[in-house]
Every structure is written in C-alpha cells, then in structure tokens.
Write an enzyme that holds these catalytic residues in place. Structure first.
Site, PDB file in Angstrom:
ATOM      1  N   GLN A  44       0.873  -1.193   0.035  1.00 15.17           N
ATOM      2  CA  GLN A  44      -0.015   0.166  -0.040  1.00 15.17           C
ATOM      3  C   GLN A  44       0.860   1.208  -0.107  1.00 15.17           C
ATOM      4  OE1 GLN A  44      -2.007  -1.143   3.629  1.00 15.17           O
ATOM      5  NE2 GLN A  44      -0.432  -1.623   4.704  1.00 15.17           N
ATOM      6  N   ASP A  48       0.195 -12.033   6.486  1.00 14.13           N
ATOM      7  CA  ASP A  48      -1.267 -11.885   6.130  1.00 14.13           C
ATOM      8  C   ASP A  48      -2.246 -12.353   7.143  1.00 14.13           C
ATOM      9  OD1 ASP A  48      -3.785 -11.608   4.944  1.00 14.13           O
ATOM     10  OD2 ASP A  48      -3.242 -11.999   3.021  1.00 14.13           O
ATOM     11  N   GLY A  49      -3.007 -11.798   7.915  1.00 16.96           N
ATOM     12  CA  GLY A  49      -3.869 -12.068   8.804  1.00 16.96           C
ATOM     13  C   GLY A  49      -4.874 -13.360   8.242  1.00 16.96           C
ATOM     14  N   GLU A  93       0.221  -8.445  11.573  1.00 14.03           N
ATOM     15  CA  GLU A  93       0.124  -7.226  10.531  1.00 14.03           C
ATOM     16  C   GLU A  93       0.799  -7.577   9.481  1.00 14.03           C
ATOM     17  OE1 GLU A  93      -0.864  -3.723  10.384  1.00 14.03           O
ATOM     18  OE2 GLU A  93       0.178  -3.817   8.392  1.00 14.03           O
ATOM     19  N   PRO A 152      -5.440  -4.826   0.650  1.00 13.93           N
ATOM     20  CA  PRO A 152      -4.976  -5.970   1.575  1.00 13.93           C
ATOM     21  C   PRO A 152      -6.163  -6.489   2.572  1.00 13.93           C
ATOM     22  CG  PRO A 152      -3.681  -4.473   2.239  1.00 13.93           C
ATOM     23  CD  PRO A 152      -4.349  -4.169   1.052  1.00 13.93           C
ATOM     24  N   ASP A 195      -8.588  -5.226  13.744  1.00  9.52           N
ATOM     25  CA  ASP A 195      -8.244  -3.655  13.369  1.00  9.52           C
ATOM     26  C   ASP A 195      -7.936  -3.380  12.200  1.00  9.52           C
ATOM     27  OD1 ASP A 195      -7.675  -1.137  13.999  1.00  9.52           O
ATOM     28  OD2 ASP A 195      -5.926  -1.421  15.217  1.00  9.52           O
ATOM     29  N   ASP A 237      -0.622   0.202  13.950  1.00  7.43           N
ATOM     30  CA  ASP A 237      -0.596   1.517  14.459  1.00  7.43           C
ATOM     31  C   ASP A 237       0.044   1.167  15.831  1.00  7.43           C
ATOM     32  OD1 ASP A 237      -2.891   2.171  16.135  1.00  7.43           O
ATOM     33  OD2 ASP A 237      -3.697   1.496  13.895  1.00  7.43           O
TER      34      ASP A 237
HETATM   35  N1  SAM Z   1      -7.789   2.358  13.106  1.00  2.27           N
HETATM   36  C1  SAM Z   1      -7.494   2.260  11.600  1.00  2.27           C
HETATM   37  C2  SAM Z   1      -8.537   2.658  11.051  1.00  2.27           C
HETATM   38  O1  SAM Z   1      -9.896   2.260  11.026  1.00  2.27           O
HETATM   39  O2  SAM Z   1      -8.629   2.982   9.690  1.00  2.27           O
HETATM   40  C3  SAM Z   1      -7.047   1.001  11.409  1.00  2.27           C
HETATM   41  C4  SAM Z   1      -5.603   0.665  12.102  1.00  2.27           C
HETATM   42  S1  SAM Z   1      -4.282  -0.401  11.572  1.00  2.27           S
HETATM   43  C5  SAM Z   1      -3.247   0.941  10.897  1.00  2.27           C
HETATM   44  C6  SAM Z   1      -4.856  -1.210  10.048  1.00  2.27           C
HETATM   45  C7  SAM Z   1      -3.695  -2.166   9.637  1.00  2.27           C
HETATM   46  O3  SAM Z   1      -4.325  -3.340   8.981  1.00  2.27           O
HETATM   47  C8  SAM Z   1      -2.843  -1.678   8.570  1.00  2.27           C
HETATM   48  O4  SAM Z   1      -1.658  -1.350   9.133  1.00  2.27           O
HETATM   49  C9  SAM Z   1      -2.859  -2.653   7.410  1.00  2.27           C
HETATM   50  O5  SAM Z   1      -1.529  -3.009   6.860  1.00  2.27           O
HETATM   51  C10 SAM Z   1      -3.343  -3.898   8.410  1.00  2.27           C
HETATM   52  N2  SAM Z   1      -3.777  -4.938   7.427  1.00  2.27           N
HETATM   53  C11 SAM Z   1      -4.652  -4.746   6.307  1.00  2.27           C
HETATM   54  N3  SAM Z   1      -4.947  -6.044   5.876  1.00  2.27           N
HETATM   55  C12 SAM Z   1      -4.256  -7.030   6.482  1.00  2.27           C
HETATM   56  C13 SAM Z   1      -4.281  -8.400   6.601  1.00  2.27           C
HETATM   57  N4  SAM Z   1      -4.900  -8.993   5.344  1.00  2.27           N
HETATM   58  N5  SAM Z   1      -3.546  -8.890   7.301  1.00  2.27           N
HETATM   59  C14 SAM Z   1      -2.998  -8.212   8.507  1.00  2.27           C
HETATM   60  N6  SAM Z   1      -3.246  -7.081   8.375  1.00  2.27           N
HETATM   61  C15 SAM Z   1      -3.675  -6.104   7.453  1.00  2.27           C
END
Ligand code: SAM
Length: 277
Positions: A31, A137-138, A106, A162, A155, A86
């Site tokens: 991203q 990947d979650g 993450e 992703p 979260d 974060d």
């Molecule tokens: N508070 C925030 C919001 O609502 O916008 C979200 C917090 S956090 C930064 C979201 C995280 O999810 C990102 O760092 C992103 O890289 C991660 N993410 C996205 N898809 C993912 C996946 N498939 N597996 C694990 N992490 C993922």
C-alpha cells in the site's frame, strides 16, 4: 503556499487537512504509506489515501475497540489483534492486567517501522514482554489456529487492498474456529453514515456464526462523518452481563464505565437499516 491533504469520501464530500510537514512517503509492497504532520490533528498515519490514525483522537478508536470486548470477557488471557499496525489497540489491550499474551498479525512490516519512528508512544506496546508480532497476512495466519484465543480484535484498514477479505464470511468463520468456545470477536465495521452496507453486512455475516452480535458506536472526528461503528460477537457472552469492576483501574480518556452500556444504544436510523430485510 500551503499544502492540504485531501480525502475524498463521495463525489460530494471531501475532507481537507492543512499539512505542516510531510514526514514520510513510500509505496510499500502492499500500500501507499504516508506520515504527515497536520496543523490541527498532529501526526497522521495514512494508507492508500485513508487516514488510519491521528495523534489528536486515536485514543477514542483504540480505547473503544479494545476495552469493550476485554471487559465483556470475564477472563481475557490470550488476545489476537489482526491488523493494528499503528500499535494503539495493542497499547490499550495491554492495560488489562489479566492479559498474559497479545499476538498481533500485521501484513505490512513497513507500517510497524514507520510507527516505531514517528509514533513512539504507540510503539511502546511493541516492546512489552507480553506482546508478540507476526508480519504475515492475517487471512493466512488465522487458518492454522484452533481454539487459541479468548478475544480476537480485527483492527483492519477499510475494505480495500489487502483488507478486503477481512470483511468476508470465510475469514469470520476462521476467526470463530481460532477462538476458544467462549471467545469474543470484535471488528471495526466502518461508518454508519457512509458505509452502512458494510456495517449491515458485517452484522449479518457475524449473526450467521455467533449467538450474540452487538454493534456499537464511537465519535471519532478524524473519520468521515465522525461516527464510527464496531461489531462485537460471541457465542457465550452478551455485553449486558459484563462485570465492569475491572474498568476501575483503566487509565482512559474516552471510555468510561457508563459509556460501556451507552455505546450499544443505536440511533433510530441505524436500527432501521440494520433491521431492514
Ligand atoms: N484504526 C484504523 C482504521 O480504522 O482505519 C486501522 C488501524 S491499522 C493501521 C490497520 C492495519 O491493517 C494496517 O496497518 C494494514 O497494513 C493492516 N492490514 C490490512 N490488511 C491486512 C491483512 N490482510 N492482514 C493483516 N493486516 C492487514
């Protein structure tokens, strides 16, 4: 000349923030990652042109995504956070003394690096001895887990890139499998104003897997419309039976014991679209 960061929500609605300084900008494998210093909201972490957190109000989102499920569960010892790069959700989860282990998966290691550098207060969670980070990947991580967690918190970023499949039935069903039989799943479910289809779909999908499904709200000025939803699901615990004595020792700025019950009271228009057939 002033620089403005612009986030377009619909063809008729854009949010503008005045930028003091561009601190970091990168295209990661997953991203577009930016860290900006905003004039009114402090530092902001931005992924694919969507603000994830700002220093000014991230406490609201992170307190609400963490404390509601952790207080609903009578004994949350093992917690999994999916996404959460974060660090704010982990920071709040770690405020609970009963929690023995927090796993966080993450997908993007560069988010973690940027948070360590630009958001040291959030990154402190990453060095807690109870915290373990998986850069993966979650969706893949969760598949191999069976009855391991008391609470799973999704979260995630918005359902783009992703994160798309983190809002799908297969993923929720994998989460159910990864939870202990009395576990709780809590997910961020977007804005009731701008993403009501997502919020309703999440509630319906979780409703097909769990006995109790309760959407709840928080006011978060940074996010489009300011009104944000979370959806909590469990086969064992309903929020109304929660013992809130553990809330006493939590150091929070938005979340309170009274708010715990109040946040589940939904305005009429939200009940209307959630209950529409
Ligand atoms: N508070 C925030 C919001 O609502 O916008 C979200 C917090 S956090 C930064 C979201 C995280 O999810 C990102 O760092 C992103 O890289 C991660 N993410 C996205 N898809 C993912 C996946 N498939 N597996 C694990 N992490 C993922």
């Amino acid at each position: 000349m002033s620089i403005w960061y612009v986030e377009k929500e619909t063809p008729g609605y854009k949010l503008h923030w005045k930028v003091k300084k561009v601190l970091h900008e990168r295209q990661t494998r997953y991203q577009r990652l930016q860290v900006l210093e905003l004039e009114d909201y402090g530092r902001a972490l931005i992924l694919d042109n969507a603000i994830q957190i700002t220093e000014k109000d991230e406490f609201i989102y992170n307190e609400m995504i963490a404390h509601v499920p952790l207080l609903t569960h009578p004994s949350p010892k093992r917690v999994l956070i999916i996404g959460g790069g974060d660090g704010g959700a982990a920071r709040e989860v770690l405020k609970h003394k009963e929690v023995e282990e927090v796993h966080m998966v993450e997908i993007d290691g560069e988010v973690i690096d940027a948070v360590r550098k630009f958001f040291p207060e959030n990154a402190s969670a990453f060095d807690d001895p109870r915290f373990k980070l998986f850069i993966q990947d979650g969706l893949e991580f969760i598949k191999s887990k069976k009855q391991e967690y008391d609470v799973i918190i999704v979260d995630s970023s918005d359902p783009v890139g992703p994160a798309v499949q983190l809002f799908e039935y297969q993923f929720y069903s994998d989460c159910l499998k990864a939870l202990k039989p009395d576990g709780i799943l809590n997910v961020q479910s977007e804005s009731p104003f701008y993403n009501k289809d997502v919020m309703k779909r999440v509630r319906d999908l979780l409703g097909s897997l769990f006995k109790y499904v309760n959407p709840y709200l928080a006011c978060i000025p940074t996010y489009p419309s300011g009104l944000w939803s979370f959806t909590m699901a469990s086969n064992a615990y309903h929020y109304s039976a929660a013992d809130l004595s553990r809330a006493q020792g939590l150091n929070t700025r938005y979340f309170t014991k009274d708010l715990f019950h109040a946040c589940f009271v939904l305005p009429g228009f939200i009940n209307d679209f959630l209950n529409a057939v």
